[in-house]
Design an enzyme around this catalytic site. Sequence first.
Site: not given
Ligand code: GLA
Length: 714
Positions: A192, A360-361, A437, A470-472, A512, A534
């Site tokens: 990471w 984002d989140d 997480r 953005k699909w994480d 992502c 990141d």
């Molecule tokens: C991951 C992504 C980040 C962000 C966070 C949100 O870590 O890589 O860019 O979107 O999640 O929780």
Amino acid sequence: MIVKNNNTFHLMGRNVSYIMAVDEAGNLLHVHYGKKLRDKDYSKLKKGWTDWAAYADDNRTLEICRQEYPSYGHTDLRHPAYIVNNAESNNVNQLKYKSYEIKGNYAPKIDGMPSLFAGDRSVQTLEITLKDDITGLEAVLLYTVFDEYNVILRSTVLRNVSDGFMAVESAYSASIDIAKGDYDLIYFSGSWARERELFRQPVLQGLKTDISNARGGSGHCINPFIMLAEHDANEERGGVYGFSLVYSGNHSSMVECDQFGNIRVQQGINPFGFMWTLDKGESFQTPQCVLCYSENGIGGLSRELNDVYRSNLCRSKWAHTERPILINNWEATYFDFNEDKLVAIAEKAKEVGIELFVLDDGWFGKRNDDTRGLGDWFVNKKKLPSGIDGLAEKINDIGLKFGIWIEPEMVNPDSDLYREHPDWAIQIPGREPSLSRNQLILDLSRQEVCDYIIKAISDVLSGANIGYVKWDMNRPMTDMPFVGYNHEYTLGFYKIMDAITGAFPDVLFEGCSGGGGRFDAGVLAYMPQIWTSDNSDAVARLRIQYSTSMGYPVSAISAHVTAVPNHQNGRITPLKTRADVAYAGVFGYELDITKMNDDELEEVKQQIARCKELRGLMLSGDFYRLKNPYETNYCAWEMSAKDGSEAFLMACRILSVASTAEEKLRLKGLDPSSDYIDTETGNIYGGDELMHCGIEPPYAKCDFSTVIMRLKRM
Ligand code: GLA
């Protein structure tokens, strides 16, 4: 073009040949993969006889034969392309040639998985069927060749045509026996925030290397792309083979150098933790492996893969469309935002020319930190009283597109979804599942779970004017409920991707996974850009983007300018350096723009104006790596138009050095007989001068100094 000449099969791409032949015993042998050869009958091969350790009374052994899909346990005891257990409880198979079919204008679809498509290219596919008459195992080897490219696509179908039961323990997509020679293995490892670090090591006799990942997704640590390069090959020269798996789950690339120095390379699903049962009549198809060969070094191979992926892998209409310059609120606010704060960021962003605002989140459920809410894909009205539709409208009114972050494959135990369907998370009954997480993974092997995700995300996307997603996917996979689970999960992921990207073709999707933890050709098929890491510190990004660009187009490499000190490693770099590095990617910002002073905002405005002129080049140009930050105190790369009409150079001296001469940088891909103006400085150079004499970049007297040139043919 594919030609059959007696017992020889010859696939011809632009500059490559892939040749195999059936010997008189029915073995499908490998003859040549590399520079294009003339067509002829290659079936009268060296027979593969030896008087050492021969197994047959005619001294024959397959141990020294180059083969297309080798079996274990008969007369070859090297690493096999597959292992299939049969009803007799042994796993010895001997696949012999049965038949073939050549299909014109046809690129095969892979069962439940993404693959390259023909588009408007001329493409043919060869299907060779091998069979073991005793066990009843059949293998169909698929080979696809494009007239215009130097790639061969491979996939394998294993079919049980016996009356009993079979279990596939391993099934590589491709296996290739490369003639003895001095080769280096190049692969990409890391972690990471340190994704796809470049490793190069000689392939030594006796060495067995399994470059694999069993962490669930394709992974931060080992990427499913490797190269085998002639020992003296570099960016410009030498023979290089590339192997890239169109797959996002556990994978393995195997390199074996046998007792005679012959090299075997295999790539496919990781056999570790894998098992697929086949009842009578059932079959299993492997993911697709993209084999690429270049005689023009690593750079030649990368540029070939770039072209192939941009044109014949990425399905999205955004593959060839200039990407909007975005601002993402994650590092600006983390979870701590409200509508006013977001609108303030968007307003300031609009002033400097940004085109897309990404939320984002933290916008859904009770998601105020990472302990809860995943799975509850409805807006948190306390934070966003106007809802997502209302916020999107406000952002649109400012003049920006609106985008959103989602992590649909996951669930927090503290969520309504988990409380309602605890059994939807991957777990083993009676065992406490491991959290990562604070989250668990939804069981995508179940249709009802996939259906829920498709519905929930479709509702979000149709409920507001959302132009970007953005699909994480933020954790590795544990607690797999059965052997072979990871592949079932991966098929579920692709099912969801097919449904959602198919239903929302106008939306720009960005992959992502905790940064760049799922950066592979499988994801790229659906999402034309992927968050690379990141870690957006410019110096760390030099290495990450340099090595990522070896296997993937720069149009897939998402790169943001973020605040300093950098949130991941604490480094302070100039704003100019951060942008200069990010231009070689899908450019954006991820910082609190409302906190920038007027000078900084003016600089950002200029960066955005520059990027708008550059981004077309990123979509269609050729990428050259000129200085390697893994080996030197410098990093330099260049994007140039295929017709030589323009180019962009970025050169960085990482640490300042007093009293030293700078090495010259020689540019590539220009027209030697034309003059070029550097629109940054107004200086004029000859194309020949830039390419053959070179330039000494005028670095500033400080660390992390970057120099850029924007060259236009005059
Ligand atoms: C991951 C992504 C980040 C962000 C966070 C949100 O870590 O890589 O860019 O979107 O999640 O929780």
